[in-house]
Design a protein around this motif. Structure first.
Motif, PDB file in Angstrom:
ATOM      1  N   GLN A   4       0.712  -0.971   0.455  1.00 15.03           N
ATOM      2  CA  GLN A   4      -0.221  -0.158   0.115  1.00 15.03           C
ATOM      3  C   GLN A   4       1.188   1.483   0.363  1.00 15.03           C
ATOM      4  O   GLN A   4       1.635   1.482   0.917  1.00 15.03           O
ATOM      5  CB  GLN A   4      -0.981  -0.271   1.502  1.00 15.03           C
ATOM      6  N   GLY A   5       0.769   2.161  -0.764  1.00 20.77           N
ATOM      7  CA  GLY A   5       1.714   3.653  -1.001  1.00 20.77           C
ATOM      8  C   GLY A   5       0.032   4.474  -1.037  1.00 20.77           C
ATOM      9  O   GLY A   5      -1.079   4.356   0.199  1.00 20.77           O
ATOM     10  N   GLU A   6       1.065   6.063  -1.294  1.00 20.41           N
ATOM     11  CA  GLU A   6      -0.133   7.151  -0.851  1.00 20.41           C
ATOM     12  C   GLU A   6      -1.563   6.610  -1.590  1.00 20.41           C
ATOM     13  O   GLU A   6      -2.578   7.234  -1.889  1.00 20.41           O
ATOM     14  CB  GLU A   6       1.180   7.893  -1.595  1.00 20.41           C
ATOM     15  N   LYS A   7      -0.520   6.786  -3.631  1.00 19.77           N
ATOM     16  CA  LYS A   7      -1.822   6.466  -4.013  1.00 19.77           C
ATOM     17  C   LYS A   7      -1.942   5.654  -4.554  1.00 19.77           C
ATOM     18  O   LYS A   7      -3.048   5.369  -6.212  1.00 19.77           O
ATOM     19  CB  LYS A   7      -1.687   7.617  -5.953  1.00 19.77           C
ATOM     20  N   GLU A 106       6.148   6.035  -7.515  1.00 20.58           N
ATOM     21  CA  GLU A 106       5.959   5.256  -5.916  1.00 20.58           C
ATOM     22  C   GLU A 106       6.166   3.834  -6.323  1.00 20.58           C
ATOM     23  O   GLU A 106       6.050   2.780  -5.485  1.00 20.58           O
ATOM     24  CB  GLU A 106       4.988   6.033  -6.135  1.00 20.58           C
ATOM     25  N   ALA A 107       5.601   3.667  -7.221  1.00 18.40           N
ATOM     26  CA  ALA A 107       5.550   1.479  -7.386  1.00 18.40           C
ATOM     27  C   ALA A 107       6.579   0.833  -7.269  1.00 18.40           C
ATOM     28  O   ALA A 107       6.879   0.147  -6.688  1.00 18.40           O
ATOM     29  CB  ALA A 107       5.315   1.011  -9.156  1.00 18.40           C
ATOM     30  N   ILE A 108       7.702   1.763  -7.688  1.00 15.70           N
ATOM     31  CA  ILE A 108       9.184   1.694  -7.988  1.00 15.70           C
ATOM     32  C   ILE A 108       9.920   1.487  -5.913  1.00 15.70           C
ATOM     33  O   ILE A 108      10.866   1.137  -6.029  1.00 15.70           O
ATOM     34  CB  ILE A 108      10.026   2.191  -8.656  1.00 15.70           C
ATOM     35  N   SER A 109       9.418   3.043  -5.350  1.00 14.71           N
ATOM     36  CA  SER A 109      10.150   3.051  -4.065  1.00 14.71           C
ATOM     37  C   SER A 109       9.380   2.231  -3.748  1.00 14.71           C
ATOM     38  O   SER A 109      10.049   1.317  -2.442  1.00 14.71           O
ATOM     39  CB  SER A 109       9.172   4.209  -4.301  1.00 14.71           C
ATOM     40  N   LEU A 110       7.791   1.419  -3.384  1.00 15.67           N
ATOM     41  CA  LEU A 110       7.133   0.639  -2.809  1.00 15.67           C
ATOM     42  C   LEU A 110       7.654  -1.055  -2.905  1.00 15.67           C
ATOM     43  O   LEU A 110       7.952  -1.366  -2.161  1.00 15.67           O
ATOM     44  CB  LEU A 110       5.582   0.627  -2.804  1.00 15.67           C
ATOM     45  N   LEU A 111       7.891  -1.046  -4.148  1.00 12.28           N
ATOM     46  CA  LEU A 111       8.789  -2.504  -4.087  1.00 12.28           C
ATOM     47  C   LEU A 111      10.484  -2.555  -3.755  1.00 12.28           C
ATOM     48  O   LEU A 111      10.973  -3.925  -3.560  1.00 12.28           O
ATOM     49  CB  LEU A 111       8.867  -3.171  -5.965  1.00 12.28           C
ATOM     50  N   GLY A 115      11.855  -5.513  -1.369  1.00 15.73           N
ATOM     51  CA  GLY A 115      12.512  -5.789  -1.687  1.00 15.73           C
ATOM     52  C   GLY A 115      13.809  -5.796  -0.425  1.00 15.73           C
ATOM     53  O   GLY A 115      14.671  -6.782  -0.251  1.00 15.73           O
ATOM     54  N   PHE A 116      13.855  -4.491   0.161  1.00 13.83           N
ATOM     55  CA  PHE A 116      15.293  -4.324   0.602  1.00 13.83           C
ATOM     56  C   PHE A 116      15.007  -4.413   2.126  1.00 13.83           C
ATOM     57  O   PHE A 116      15.258  -4.864   3.068  1.00 13.83           O
ATOM     58  CB  PHE A 116      16.021  -3.051   0.369  1.00 13.83           C
ATOM     59  N   ASN A 117      13.813  -4.526   2.484  1.00 17.70           N
ATOM     60  CA  ASN A 117      13.113  -4.252   4.313  1.00 17.70           C
ATOM     61  C   ASN A 117      12.648  -5.954   4.174  1.00 17.70           C
ATOM     62  O   ASN A 117      12.705  -6.589   5.474  1.00 17.70           O
ATOM     63  CB  ASN A 117      12.798  -3.118   4.543  1.00 17.70           C
ATOM     64  N   THR A 118      11.836  -6.582   3.055  1.00 18.46           N
ATOM     65  CA  THR A 118      11.460  -7.949   3.826  1.00 18.46           C
ATOM     66  C   THR A 118      11.717  -8.837   2.964  1.00 18.46           C
ATOM     67  O   THR A 118      12.102 -10.585   3.476  1.00 18.46           O
ATOM     68  CB  THR A 118       9.955  -7.591   2.977  1.00 18.46           C
ATOM     69  N   LEU A 119      12.593  -9.162   1.821  1.00 20.65           N
ATOM     70  CA  LEU A 119      13.155  -9.513   1.261  1.00 20.65           C
ATOM     71  C   LEU A 119      14.572  -9.628   1.317  1.00 20.65           C
ATOM     72  O   LEU A 119      15.312 -10.489   1.206  1.00 20.65           O
ATOM     73  CB  LEU A 119      13.283  -9.939  -0.329  1.00 20.65           C
ATOM     74  N   HIS A 120      14.968  -8.908   2.321  1.00 21.46           N
ATOM     75  CA  HIS A 120      16.311  -8.720   2.378  1.00 21.46           C
ATOM     76  C   HIS A 120      18.002  -8.615   1.435  1.00 21.46           C
ATOM     77  O   HIS A 120      18.657  -9.035   1.385  1.00 21.46           O
ATOM     78  CB  HIS A 120      16.794  -9.492   3.418  1.00 21.46           C
ATOM     79  N   LEU A 121      16.941  -8.517   0.221  1.00 25.41           N
ATOM     80  CA  LEU A 121      18.034  -8.284  -0.973  1.00 25.41           C
ATOM     81  C   LEU A 121      18.815  -7.202  -0.845  1.00 25.41           C
ATOM     82  O   LEU A 121      19.211  -6.266  -0.148  1.00 25.41           O
ATOM     83  CB  LEU A 121      17.885  -7.155  -2.092  1.00 25.41           C
ATOM     84  N   LEU A 138      14.559   9.093 -14.328  1.00 25.65           N
ATOM     85  CA  LEU A 138      13.768   8.861 -12.773  1.00 25.65           C
ATOM     86  C   LEU A 138      15.040   7.532 -12.291  1.00 25.65           C
ATOM     87  O   LEU A 138      14.860   7.584 -10.942  1.00 25.65           O
ATOM     88  CB  LEU A 138      12.078   7.824 -13.386  1.00 25.65           C
ATOM     89  N   LEU A 139      15.479   5.853 -12.925  1.00 26.72           N
ATOM     90  CA  LEU A 139      15.873   5.567 -11.952  1.00 26.72           C
ATOM     91  C   LEU A 139      17.451   6.226 -10.909  1.00 26.72           C
ATOM     92  O   LEU A 139      17.667   5.640  -9.908  1.00 26.72           O
ATOM     93  CB  LEU A 139      16.485   3.649 -12.136  1.00 26.72           C
ATOM     94  N   THR A 140      18.083   7.130 -11.675  1.00 22.29           N
ATOM     95  CA  THR A 140      18.511   7.844 -10.926  1.00 22.29           C
ATOM     96  C   THR A 140      18.335   8.828 -10.269  1.00 22.29           C
ATOM     97  O   THR A 140      18.755   8.952  -9.014  1.00 22.29           O
ATOM     98  CB  THR A 140      20.004   8.880 -12.354  1.00 22.29           C
ATOM     99  N   GLN A 141      17.032   9.548 -10.018  1.00 22.59           N
ATOM    100  CA  GLN A 141      16.529  10.014  -9.251  1.00 22.59           C
ATOM    101  C   GLN A 141      16.166   9.125  -7.928  1.00 22.59           C
ATOM    102  O   GLN A 141      16.488   9.276  -6.801  1.00 22.59           O
ATOM    103  CB  GLN A 141      14.958  10.511  -9.715  1.00 22.59           C
ATOM    104  N   LEU A 142      16.007   8.021  -7.636  1.00 22.11           N
ATOM    105  CA  LEU A 142      16.316   6.888  -7.017  1.00 22.11           C
ATOM    106  C   LEU A 142      17.231   5.876  -6.628  1.00 22.11           C
ATOM    107  O   LEU A 142      17.118   5.044  -5.412  1.00 22.11           O
ATOM    108  CB  LEU A 142      14.929   5.581  -7.622  1.00 22.11           C
TER     109      LEU A 142
END
Length: 177
Positions: A4-7, A106-111, A115-121, A138-142
């Motif tokens: 779940q994200g903001e939008k 938003e979608a990339i940030s959620l995933l 990935g990093f906090n649940t799957l521990h990638l 966009l990828l660079t900004q993230l």
């Protein structure tokens, strides 16, 4: 999957997504810029959609307000040996009428958070066609870093449409796991 994200919500595909899925697949522009398979044959698209319903790691990007699918996002495995089990490759596409509204970010940030906090990638890769500049920005900004480019054509033609740029985001806190 239910992020779940903001939008937005990142969720599994459901039968109601088939119409939007067809719009994505029947766009030649989506094929040319993002590499999404292209077809206007409704039976073929229906077959591909049924495969997406069953795929692990591939999800619908949907509006939180009404569950309308607005895109596709994937967090695909890169392999299972030599530490690759802790890496993934992210892929995404947003329907044309929903672009430039911040949904991809938003979608990339959620995933990535999942990935990093649940799957521990330890790292997430992304590949983008050479001339598809908006996702590269966009990828660079993230926080992704450009690493290299490669020609995906097995005959190594000079066709720029076959060149992908690869970006990497490392999760330093999970690097030792």
């Amino acid at each position: 999957m239910d992020l779940q994200g903001e939008k937005l919500v990142i969720r599994n595909f459901n039968e109601a997504d088939e119409k939007e899925f067809y719009k994505l697949m029947s766009s030649k522009k989506n094929h040319d810029t993002a590499g999404l398979e292209y077809s206007t044959d409704q039976n073929f698209v229906k077959k591909v959609f049924s495969q997406y319903l069953a795929l692990a790691n591939t999800y619908a990007v949907a509006l939180k307000s009404n569950s309308q699918m607005v895109g596709i996002i994937e967090l695909n495995e890169r392999g299972i040996s030599n530490g690759l089990d802790k890496t993934r490759e992210i892929g995404f596409i947003i329907s044309e009428e929903y672009r430039h509204l911040g949904y991809a970010q938003e979608a990339i940030s959620l995933l990535l958070d999942y990935g990093f906090n649940t799957l521990h990638l330890t790292e997430v890769w992304a590949s983008v066609k050479l001339h598809n500049l908006i996702p590269q920005t966009l990828l660079t900004q993230l926080g992704f870093k450009y690493i290299y480019q490669a020609n995906q054509d097995p005959f190594l033609s000079d066709d720029d449409d076959e060149i992908l740029k690869y970006y990497l985001l490392k999760n330093e806190q999970n690097a030792d796991e």
